[in-house]
Design an enzyme around this catalytic site. Sequence first.
Site, PDB file in Angstrom:
ATOM      1  N   GLN A   1      10.794  75.933  -9.070  1.00 18.19           N
ATOM      2  CA  GLN A   1      11.154  76.930  -8.053  1.00 18.19           C
ATOM      3  C   GLN A   1      12.510  76.594  -7.435  1.00 18.19           C
ATOM      4  O   GLN A   1      12.758  75.448  -7.036  1.00 18.19           O
ATOM      5  CB  GLN A   1      10.081  76.976  -6.947  1.00 18.19           C
ATOM      6  CG  GLN A   1      10.331  78.091  -5.930  1.00 18.19           C
ATOM      7  CD  GLN A   1       9.213  78.202  -4.893  1.00 18.19           C
ATOM      8  OE1 GLN A   1       8.251  77.429  -4.914  1.00 18.19           O
ATOM      9  NE2 GLN A   1       9.342  79.159  -4.006  1.00 18.19           N
TER      10      GLN A   1
ATOM     11  N   ASP B   1      16.771  89.982 -12.878  1.00 19.89           N
ATOM     12  CA  ASP B   1      17.237  88.623 -12.600  1.00 19.89           C
ATOM     13  C   ASP B   1      18.715  88.529 -12.974  1.00 19.89           C
ATOM     14  O   ASP B   1      19.162  89.050 -13.986  1.00 19.89           O
ATOM     15  CB  ASP B   1      16.413  87.617 -13.415  1.00 19.89           C
ATOM     16  CG  ASP B   1      16.582  86.194 -12.905  1.00 19.89           C
ATOM     17  OD1 ASP B   1      15.618  85.641 -12.357  1.00 19.89           O
ATOM     18  OD2 ASP B   1      17.703  85.638 -13.059  1.00 19.89           O
ATOM     19  N   ILE B   2      19.481  87.825 -12.145  1.00 22.71           N
ATOM     20  CA  ILE B   2      20.922  87.718 -12.350  1.00 22.71           C
ATOM     21  C   ILE B   2      21.255  86.835 -13.559  1.00 22.71           C
ATOM     22  O   ILE B   2      22.320  86.995 -14.170  1.00 22.71           O
ATOM     23  CB  ILE B   2      21.609  87.210 -11.051  1.00 22.71           C
ATOM     24  CG1 ILE B   2      23.054  87.640 -11.000  1.00 22.71           C
ATOM     25  CG2 ILE B   2      21.455  85.711 -10.865  1.00 22.71           C
ATOM     26  CD1 ILE B   2      23.665  87.538  -9.602  1.00 22.71           C
TER      27      ILE B   2
ATOM     28  N   ASN C   1       6.778  80.365 -10.334  1.00 18.13           N
ATOM     29  CA  ASN C   1       7.118  78.946 -10.280  1.00 18.13           C
ATOM     30  C   ASN C   1       6.846  78.440  -8.868  1.00 18.13           C
ATOM     31  O   ASN C   1       7.175  79.112  -7.894  1.00 18.13           O
ATOM     32  CB  ASN C   1       8.591  78.727 -10.644  1.00 18.13           C
ATOM     33  CG  ASN C   1       8.875  79.064 -12.092  1.00 18.13           C
ATOM     34  OD1 ASN C   1       8.013  78.893 -12.952  1.00 18.13           O
ATOM     35  ND2 ASN C   1      10.069  79.548 -12.373  1.00 18.13           N
TER      36      ASN C   1
ATOM     37  N   HIS D   1       8.206  85.005  -5.903  1.00 20.65           N
ATOM     38  CA  HIS D   1       8.635  86.049  -6.837  1.00 20.65           C
ATOM     39  C   HIS D   1       7.876  85.898  -8.132  1.00 20.65           C
ATOM     40  O   HIS D   1       7.644  84.788  -8.604  1.00 20.65           O
ATOM     41  CB  HIS D   1      10.144  85.976  -7.074  1.00 20.65           C
ATOM     42  CG  HIS D   1      10.668  84.591  -7.312  1.00 20.65           C
ATOM     43  ND1 HIS D   1      10.875  83.686  -6.292  1.00 20.65           N
ATOM     44  CD2 HIS D   1      10.983  83.951  -8.453  1.00 20.65           C
ATOM     45  CE1 HIS D   1      11.313  82.551  -6.796  1.00 20.65           C
ATOM     46  NE2 HIS D   1      11.390  82.672  -8.106  1.00 20.65           N
ATOM     47  N   LEU D   2       7.531  87.026  -8.696  1.00 16.39           N
ATOM     48  CA  LEU D   2       6.895  87.061 -10.016  1.00 16.39           C
ATOM     49  C   LEU D   2       8.000  87.327 -11.032  1.00 16.39           C
ATOM     50  O   LEU D   2       8.726  88.310 -10.916  1.00 16.39           O
ATOM     51  CB  LEU D   2       5.839  88.164 -10.032  1.00 16.39           C
ATOM     52  CG  LEU D   2       5.027  88.385 -11.316  1.00 16.39           C
ATOM     53  CD1 LEU D   2       3.705  89.085 -10.966  1.00 16.39           C
ATOM     54  CD2 LEU D   2       5.759  89.202 -12.358  1.00 16.39           C
ATOM     55  N   HIS D   3       8.145  86.411 -12.003  1.00 20.91           N
ATOM     56  CA  HIS D   3       9.069  86.651 -13.114  1.00 20.91           C
ATOM     57  C   HIS D   3       8.335  87.494 -14.154  1.00 20.91           C
ATOM     58  O   HIS D   3       7.271  87.077 -14.647  1.00 20.91           O
ATOM     59  CB  HIS D   3       9.465  85.337 -13.796  1.00 20.91           C
ATOM     60  CG  HIS D   3      10.299  84.401 -12.987  1.00 20.91           C
ATOM     61  ND1 HIS D   3      11.675  84.337 -13.104  1.00 20.91           N
ATOM     62  CD2 HIS D   3       9.962  83.467 -12.069  1.00 20.91           C
ATOM     63  CE1 HIS D   3      12.146  83.394 -12.300  1.00 20.91           C
ATOM     64  NE2 HIS D   3      11.121  82.847 -11.651  1.00 20.91           N
TER      65      HIS D   3
HETATM   66  P1  5GP Z   1      12.819  80.339  -9.556  1.00 22.62           P
HETATM   67  O1  5GP Z   1      13.654  79.294 -10.257  1.00 22.62           O
HETATM   68  O2  5GP Z   1      12.799  80.104  -8.061  1.00 22.62           O
HETATM   69  O3  5GP Z   1      11.467  80.530 -10.139  1.00 22.62           O
HETATM   70  O4  5GP Z   1      13.551  81.710  -9.841  1.00 22.62           O
HETATM   71  C1  5GP Z   1      14.621  82.187  -9.094  1.00 22.62           C
HETATM   72  C2  5GP Z   1      15.290  83.238  -9.924  1.00 22.62           C
HETATM   73  O5  5GP Z   1      16.158  83.983  -9.100  1.00 22.62           O
HETATM   74  C3  5GP Z   1      16.157  82.664 -11.064  1.00 22.62           C
HETATM   75  O6  5GP Z   1      15.690  83.176 -12.309  1.00 22.62           O
HETATM   76  C4  5GP Z   1      17.559  83.147 -10.722  1.00 22.62           C
HETATM   77  O7  5GP Z   1      18.317  83.487 -11.864  1.00 22.62           O
HETATM   78  C5  5GP Z   1      17.305  84.333  -9.820  1.00 22.62           C
HETATM   79  N1  5GP Z   1      18.345  84.580  -8.840  1.00 22.62           N
HETATM   80  C6  5GP Z   1      18.937  83.649  -8.036  1.00 22.62           C
HETATM   81  N2  5GP Z   1      19.849  84.236  -7.247  1.00 22.62           N
HETATM   82  C7  5GP Z   1      19.825  85.566  -7.548  1.00 22.62           C
HETATM   83  C8  5GP Z   1      20.545  86.703  -7.044  1.00 22.62           C
HETATM   84  O8  5GP Z   1      21.392  86.620  -6.149  1.00 22.62           O
HETATM   85  N3  5GP Z   1      20.250  87.912  -7.590  1.00 22.62           N
HETATM   86  C9  5GP Z   1      19.316  88.058  -8.587  1.00 22.62           C
HETATM   87  N4  5GP Z   1      19.121  89.288  -9.064  1.00 22.62           N
HETATM   88  N5  5GP Z   1      18.613  87.012  -9.071  1.00 22.62           N
HETATM   89  C10 5GP Z   1      18.861  85.790  -8.558  1.00 22.62           C
END
Ligand code: 5GP
Length: 118
Positions: free
Chosen positions: A95, A31-32, A88, A101-103
């Site tokens: 989300q 994750d970034i 999420n 995606h699975l964290h």
């Molecule tokens: P969500 O909030 O949808 O459950 O999680 C999305 C995740 O994607 C976040 O933890 C966010 O930091 C990560 N993310 C968003 N954009 C990028 C990206 O361009 N590259 C990577 N590696 N992670 C990303």
Amino acid sequence: MNKPCLFCEIAAGRMEADVLHQDDHVVAFRDIHPQTPTHVLVIPRKHITSMLDIEPVDAELLGHMHVTARDLAKRLGIAESGYRSVFNCGRDGGQTVWHIHLHLLGGRSMGWPPWPGN
Ligand code: 5GP
Ligand code: ZN
């Protein structure tokens, strides 16, 4: 033209990511904005917008995402100490990227339950 899906672009190798695992069905990358010392996202190559959209035919794929997360947890040294796997879903679920995606989170102790703000 519609904006391409960020995670489809990463899965296709058109967008950079720190990829830790890939196979015919899933891709896993860091994750970034890591929320824990180890924070990896496991995504299906198949575009599925949200967990609301999964179908019975996706059951094996979802299982494979969890097996991949478990294997990565072992490889990254967080299997013994423990980890959390999270999907999420939607606004209240937090989300922000509309490709499931699975964290995989680990490397520190985490609170439970997820109170407001956590
Ligand atoms: P969500 O909030 O949808 O459950 O999680 C999305 C995740 O994607 C976040 O933890 C966010 O930091 C990560 N993310 C968003 N954009 C990028 C990206 O361009 N590259 C990577 N590696 N992670 C990303
Ligand atoms: Zn996608």
